[in-house]
Enzyme design. Structure first.
Site, mmCIF file in Angstrom:
data_model
loop_
_atom_site.group_PDB
_atom_site.id
_atom_site.type_symbol
_atom_site.label_atom_id
_atom_site.label_comp_id
_atom_site.label_asym_id
_atom_site.label_seq_id
_atom_site.Cartn_x
_atom_site.Cartn_y
_atom_site.Cartn_z
ATOM 1 N N GLU A 79 0.937 -1.193 0.026
ATOM 2 C CA GLU A 79 0.099 0.061 0.158
ATOM 3 C C GLU A 79 0.894 1.436 0.033
ATOM 4 O O GLU A 79 2.150 1.066 0.649
ATOM 5 C CB GLU A 79 -0.887 0.025 1.141
ATOM 6 N N GLU A 85 -12.494 -2.029 2.534
ATOM 7 C CA GLU A 85 -13.081 -1.831 4.044
ATOM 8 C C GLU A 85 -14.097 -0.566 4.070
ATOM 9 O O GLU A 85 -14.115 0.251 4.776
ATOM 10 C CB GLU A 85 -11.986 -1.428 5.102
ATOM 11 N N TYR A 141 -6.277 -8.528 11.909
ATOM 12 C CA TYR A 141 -4.961 -8.286 12.461
ATOM 13 C C TYR A 141 -5.134 -8.628 14.036
ATOM 14 O O TYR A 141 -5.701 -8.235 14.588
ATOM 15 C CB TYR A 141 -4.621 -6.817 12.451
ATOM 16 N N GLU A 179 -6.274 -9.205 3.539
ATOM 17 C CA GLU A 179 -5.313 -8.568 4.624
ATOM 18 C C GLU A 179 -5.311 -9.490 5.849
ATOM 19 O O GLU A 179 -6.422 -9.681 6.592
ATOM 20 C CB GLU A 179 -5.842 -7.221 5.219
ATOM 21 N N ASN A 218 -6.474 1.485 2.921
ATOM 22 C CA ASN A 218 -7.266 2.780 3.264
ATOM 23 C C ASN A 218 -6.914 4.077 2.282
ATOM 24 O O ASN A 218 -7.806 4.902 1.938
ATOM 25 C CB ASN A 218 -6.721 3.302 4.694
HETATM 26 O O1 AHR Z 1 -3.052 -2.573 5.864
HETATM 27 C C1 AHR Z 1 -3.055 -1.689 6.709
HETATM 28 C C2 AHR Z 1 -4.440 -1.147 6.686
HETATM 29 O O2 AHR Z 1 -5.460 -1.866 7.591
HETATM 30 C C3 AHR Z 1 -5.063 -1.185 5.340
HETATM 31 O O3 AHR Z 1 -4.893 0.215 4.673
HETATM 32 C C4 AHR Z 1 -6.597 -1.093 5.892
HETATM 33 O O4 AHR Z 1 -7.255 -1.677 4.826
HETATM 34 C C5 AHR Z 1 -6.738 -1.742 7.025
HETATM 35 O O5 AHR Z 1 -7.491 -1.081 8.013
#
Ligand code: AHR
Length: 506
Positions: free
Chosen positions: A27, A173, A244, A292, A72
């Site tokens: 990104e 997202e 995450y 992700e 994002n």
């Molecule tokens: O990977 C970092 C961020 O985590 C990404 O931009 C977003 O999609 C997610 O919230």
């Protein structure tokens, strides 16, 4: 010593491993692009300004697909800023990461980088502030051979052949309040549907990923998926998942169990897809793109302070996680979770690839090193090919606040039928001692152990740094064996294990 038993059999087939399971994400965030994949002044820079040392490690990981340009970031991105003469490209404020985007790298540069990395591009379109026209024009720019405004513009920009980008994300997202242009499920579902139709009119061969929830604890999960798919089921090919794992309370037992939450998330999204399929009497079975996934928590406070003190920098050092052995074990468990669901999860992207929440770290103007999390990905990507076999596991368990029974042993197997290679991936979550692995492989009697690779460390918080790049590194054990269809191995406490077997004489 405690013992965990597994039964591995050719008949316990989950599905084929799609090579795109070993994808990643780049990104425009922090130093992922500038100072990461791209640094023209660097000693290793190639003719296009890409760091060769980074390319080498990306190729070592055998990354199959790379999602780009966000995240994002994409929800405020105008792709036209990043094409054409570099000197004329605008500098823009990127509100997602409070950074300044120079646009030196854009779609064509990234496609060229991915080609050199040996990876397929997975391009995301902006459905935050962007819309149908920007998306269909980008498909035309990238994939239409010639003879139209946007394809000829690409050619005028020096790219004669179309990029042939197959997989596209319909935004990012869009359920999240932090997303520029955040939408309700109905608003997003309608826009995603109309955009999907327009994009596929330009190139019917493309595959589309529609946005699922940002994570599984969003209040709208999984209603979001059902509503969005009600609008889009006919026109899309995958639904996205993100997660995450964090260890905010320094509770290692709970942290190591996070892959169980990932299993639940996958099962729930599969159920949502199949519900909509049933409602629509549809033949198509939707696949999942876990585009992700990773561990991310060390850097969050530091990032907030950095952005408060000095917003709008170019390529600030954001989300630069320094991963521990503990994190690597969670990444290993997450890889096992993805493999266990290989029948439905066809694409997955570790987020991200370089510097930002990444297995590869660089110093701008300096060196490069492999984070602890590099190794489970490396091993899964190298050996986790072919067919997934779900072992029957009988393991001692422990309890956490979230889960009543967390097995000490997490495991999965893959069988490369052509090469007759069998690999057992196993994590010992145990903090107190080694685990004896007792494997019933009578269904695969003529296989013998080739090697047992282990990632462990006396200090579970050990990390790799540029100065000490190999503190956490895999080594081989010599005591795994296979006799009369019985596999025995010792899994050290808190360890990631790869037990490779091959048919004797193969
Ligand atoms: O990977 C970092 C961020 O985590 C990404 O931009 C977003 O999609 C997610 O919230």
């Amino acid at each position: 010593m405690e013992t965990a038993r597994i039964v591995v059999d050719k008949d316990f087939r989950v599905g084929e491993v799609d090579p795109r399971l070993y994808g990643a994400f780049v990104e425009h965030l922090g130093r992922a692009v500038y100072g990461g994949i791209y640094e023209p002044g660097h000693a290793t820079a190639d003719d296009l300004g890409f760091r060769r040392d980074v390319l080498d490690l990306v190729r070592e990981l055998r990354v199959s697909l790379v999602r780009y340009p966000g995240g994002n970031f994409v929800s405020g991105y105008d792709w036209r800023d990043g094409v054409g003469e570099v000197e004329r490209r605008p500098r823009r404020l990127d509100p997602a990461w409070m950074s300044t985007e120079t646009n030196e790298v854009g779609t064509n540069e990234f496609a060229a980088w991915a080609k050199r990395a040996g990876a397929e591009v997975n391009l995301a379109v902006n459905l935050g502030t962007g819309g149908i026209d920007a998306a269909r024009h980008l498909v035309e720019y990238c994939n239409h051979p010639t003879g139209s405004y946007w394809s000829d513009l690409r050619r005028a920009h020096g790219v004669a052949d179309p990029h042939g980008i197959r997989v596209w994300c319909l935004g990012n997202e869009m359920d999240a309040l932090w997303q520029l242009g955040h939408k309700t499920a109905d608003e997003y579902g309608r826009l995603a549907c109309q955009t999907a139709i327009a994009m596929k009119w330009v190139d019917p061969s493309i595959e589309l990923v529609v946005c699922g929830s940002s994570h599984a604890v969003m209040p709208t999960f999984p209603d979001w998926e059902v509503t969005v798919l009600d609008h889009t089921y006919d026109y899309v090919d995958y639904v996205s998942l993100h997660t995450y794992a964090r260890n905010l309370e320094d509770d290692l037992g709970s942290f190591l169990a996070q892959s169980l939450a990932m299993d639940d998330q996958i099962r729930t999204v599969v159920a949502a897809c199949d519900l909509v399929r049933a409602k629509k009497r549809h033949k198509k079975v939707l696949s999942l793109s876990f585009d992700e996934w990773n561990v991310w928590y060390h850097s969050r406070e530091r990032d907030r302070a950095l952005l408060r003190e000095r917003p709008w920098q170019v390529a600030p050092p954001l989300t630069e996680e320094v991963y521990t052995l503990e994190d690597a074990l969670v990444v290993g468990c997450m890889l096992i979770s993805l493999l266990k669901h290989a029948n439905r999860v066809k694409i997955a992207c570790i987020a991200q690839l370089v510097n930002a929440i990444a297995p590869i770290s660089t110093v701008t103007g300096g060196g490069i090193w492999r984070q602890a999390t590099f190794f489970p990905f490396l091993h899964a990507s190298a050996f986790g090919r072919g067919v997934v076999l779900q072992p029957r596991i009988t393991s001692p368990c422990y309890a956490t606040k979230e889960f009543d029974a967390v097995p000490l042993l997490e495991a999965v197997a893959t069988l490369d039928e052509e090469r007759e290679h069998l690999t057992v991936f196993a994590v010992n979550r145990g903090q107190d001692g080694a685990l004896a692995l007792d494997g019933d492989l009578r269904g695969l009697p003529s296989y013998a152990v080739v090697e047992h690779i282990v990632l462990e460390h006396a200090d579970p918080k050990a990390t790799n740094t540029c100065e000490r790049p190999a503190r956490v590194a895999p080594h081989r054990r010599g005591d795994a064996g296979m006799r009369d269809g019985r596999l025995t191995a010792l899994l050290p406490k808190l360890s990631w294990n790869v037990i490779r077997l091959a048919r004797s004489g193969a």
